[in-house]
Design an enzyme around this catalytic site. Sequence first.
Site, PDB file in Angstrom:
ATOM      1  CG  HIS A   1      -8.337   4.147   1.362  1.00  0.00           C
ATOM      2  ND1 HIS A   1      -8.502   3.985   2.712  1.00  0.00           N
ATOM      3  CD2 HIS A   1      -9.551   4.511   0.885  1.00  0.00           C
ATOM      4  CE1 HIS A   1      -9.755   4.239   3.043  1.00  0.00           C
ATOM      5  NE2 HIS A   1     -10.414   4.575   1.940  1.00  0.00           N
TER       6      HIS A   1
ATOM      7  NE  ARG B   1      -8.365   7.470   4.529  1.00  0.00           N
ATOM      8  CZ  ARG B   1      -9.196   7.110   5.506  1.00  0.00           C
ATOM      9  NH1 ARG B   1     -10.336   7.739   5.695  1.00  0.00           N
ATOM     10  NH2 ARG B   1      -8.891   6.126   6.315  1.00  0.00           N
TER      11      ARG B   1
ATOM     12  CD  GLU C   1      -6.990  -6.151   3.405  1.00  0.00           C
ATOM     13  OE1 GLU C   1      -7.327  -5.689   2.298  1.00  0.00           O
ATOM     14  OE2 GLU C   1      -6.272  -5.535   4.214  1.00  0.00           O
TER      15      GLU C   1
ATOM     16  CD  GLU D   1      -7.204  -0.253   1.479  1.00  0.00           C
ATOM     17  OE1 GLU D   1      -7.486   0.736   2.190  1.00  0.00           O
ATOM     18  OE2 GLU D   1      -6.270  -1.002   1.723  1.00  0.00           O
TER      19      GLU D   1
ATOM     20  CG  ASN E   1      -1.816   1.152   1.355  1.00  0.00           C
ATOM     21  OD1 ASN E   1      -1.410   2.285   1.100  1.00  0.00           O
ATOM     22  ND2 ASN E   1      -3.050   0.919   1.728  1.00  0.00           N
TER      23      ASN E   1
ATOM     24  CG  HIS F   1      -5.329  -1.919   9.400  1.00  0.00           C
ATOM     25  ND1 HIS F   1      -4.955  -1.272  10.524  1.00  0.00           N
ATOM     26  CD2 HIS F   1      -5.816  -0.981   8.554  1.00  0.00           C
ATOM     27  CE1 HIS F   1      -5.220   0.015  10.386  1.00  0.00           C
ATOM     28  NE2 HIS F   1      -5.739   0.227   9.204  1.00  0.00           N
TER      29      HIS F   1
ATOM     30  CG  HIS G   1       0.729   6.343   4.906  1.00  0.00           C
ATOM     31  ND1 HIS G   1      -0.197   7.326   5.189  1.00  0.00           N
ATOM     32  CD2 HIS G   1       0.196   5.191   5.366  1.00  0.00           C
ATOM     33  CE1 HIS G   1      -1.224   6.792   5.817  1.00  0.00           C
ATOM     34  NE2 HIS G   1      -1.004   5.494   5.936  1.00  0.00           N
TER      35      HIS G   1
ATOM     36  NE  ARG H   1      -7.621  11.311   5.628  1.00  0.00           N
ATOM     37  CZ  ARG H   1      -8.046  10.724   6.751  1.00  0.00           C
ATOM     38  NH1 ARG H   1      -7.235   9.972   7.450  1.00  0.00           N
ATOM     39  NH2 ARG H   1      -9.270  10.919   7.180  1.00  0.00           N
TER      40      ARG H   1
ATOM     41  CB  THR I   1      -9.250   1.518   7.525  1.00  0.00           C
ATOM     42  OG1 THR I   1      -8.862   2.148   6.311  1.00  0.00           O
ATOM     43  CG2 THR I   1     -10.597   0.856   7.347  1.00  0.00           C
TER      44      THR I   1
HETATM   45  N1  PXP Z   1      -5.826  -3.082   4.491  1.00  0.00           N
HETATM   46  C1  PXP Z   1      -6.744  -2.087   4.572  1.00  0.00           C
HETATM   47  C2  PXP Z   1      -8.147  -2.399   4.216  1.00  0.00           C
HETATM   48  C3  PXP Z   1      -6.371  -0.780   4.942  1.00  0.00           C
HETATM   49  O1  PXP Z   1      -7.277   0.190   5.001  1.00  0.00           O
HETATM   50  C4  PXP Z   1      -5.008  -0.528   5.220  1.00  0.00           C
HETATM   51  C5  PXP Z   1      -4.568   0.859   5.573  1.00  0.00           C
HETATM   52  O2  PXP Z   1      -4.712   1.703   4.502  1.00  0.00           O
HETATM   53  C6  PXP Z   1      -4.095  -1.588   5.123  1.00  0.00           C
HETATM   54  C7  PXP Z   1      -4.523  -2.869   4.777  1.00  0.00           C
HETATM   55  C8  PXP Z   1      -2.636  -1.414   5.383  1.00  0.00           C
HETATM   56  O3  PXP Z   1      -2.470  -1.100   6.725  1.00  0.00           O
HETATM   57  P1  PXP Z   1      -1.048  -0.577   7.243  1.00  0.00           P
HETATM   58  O4  PXP Z   1      -0.810   0.734   6.559  1.00  0.00           O
HETATM   59  O5  PXP Z   1      -1.240  -0.459   8.717  1.00  0.00           O
HETATM   60  O6  PXP Z   1      -0.056  -1.617   6.830  1.00  0.00           O
END
Ligand code: PXP
Length: 240
Positions: A42, A44, A150, A69, A6, A190, A9, A48, A100
Site C-alpha cells: 500500500h 500511502r 476484495e 493498494e 502484504n 483485513h 509492515h 509512512r 485501512t
Molecule cells: N486488504 C487491504 C485492502 C488492506 O488495506 C490491508 C491492510 O493493509 C490488508 C488487506 C491486510 O490486512 P492485515 O494487515 O490486517 O492482514
Amino acid sequence: MRLAVNVDHFATIRQARQGSEPDPVLVALLAEQAGAEGIVIHLRGDRRHIQERDLRLLREVVKTKLNLEMAASEEMKEIALRVKPDVVSLVPERREELTTEGGLSVKAAQTHLGPFIRGLQKAGVRVSIFVDPDPGQIRACAKVGVNLIEINTGKFADLKPGEVRDRALQEIKEAASLGHSLGLEVHAGHGLDYRNVAEIVALPEIVELSIGFSIVARAAIVGVVQAVAEMKALLEKSGK
Ligand code: PXP
C-alpha cells in the site's frame, strides 16, 4: 485458494529508523519462495511505510503478481500508470488512521471512480475495489466496471466469538455469493490471522486472501519463510 502477502509492515520497521533494513523487496522474494502467489503493498499519500523505490524494485523482481493498494487520487493514478502493477486495489485512505478502516464508498463515488478505473484498465492494469460486505456496495462495484473485488473481513476479524461475529461472517458469505453471481472474482482480506482464517477459507466463492500484519508478526518470531509456509498450509487445507 491463493495467498497474497502484504509486506507493508516490514517497511514500517525499516522506517522506524529511516534506514534500509529490513528490505520489503527481500521479504517479497522470500514470501514467493515460501509459496505466496502474490505480493501486496500500500503506497500511502504520507509514505509512512512503502516508498516509491519499493514499488519500482518490486515491479522488477516480483514473479507472481504485484498488487498495489492505493487511494483513487490523481497522484496515485499517475504513479500506477508509470509503474503498471498487475493489479491496483482501490482503498479509502485517511491520514490519521492506523490501518485501512473500511471498504471504499463506491456508491457515493461512482462518477469519479468510473473514468478512474477505465484509465487504469486501458493501460493493462487490473483494478480491484476493497469493499465492505454490503450488498449495495457490491452491486455498485459491478456497475462501476471492475471484475474483481476484495471483501473487507476487518469487522469479522475484530469480534470475539458470539452472535455478532456469526452475523459478520454471514454478511461476508452473502457478499461473496452476490459478487460471484454478478461475475466478479472475489478476494478477501483485513485482520485475518492463523486462528480466524479457516472460516474465510471455507467460503467457496473466495479465491484469494490478502494477509499482512499477522504474517509479519509471526515472521518476527519464526522467520518469513516459515510464517508464510504456515499460512499457506492453512489455505491449502480448504482443498480449493
Ligand atoms: N486488504 C487491504 C485492502 C488492506 O488495506 C490491508 C491492510 O493493509 C490488508 C488487506 C491486510 O490486512 P492485515 O494487515 O490486517 O492482514
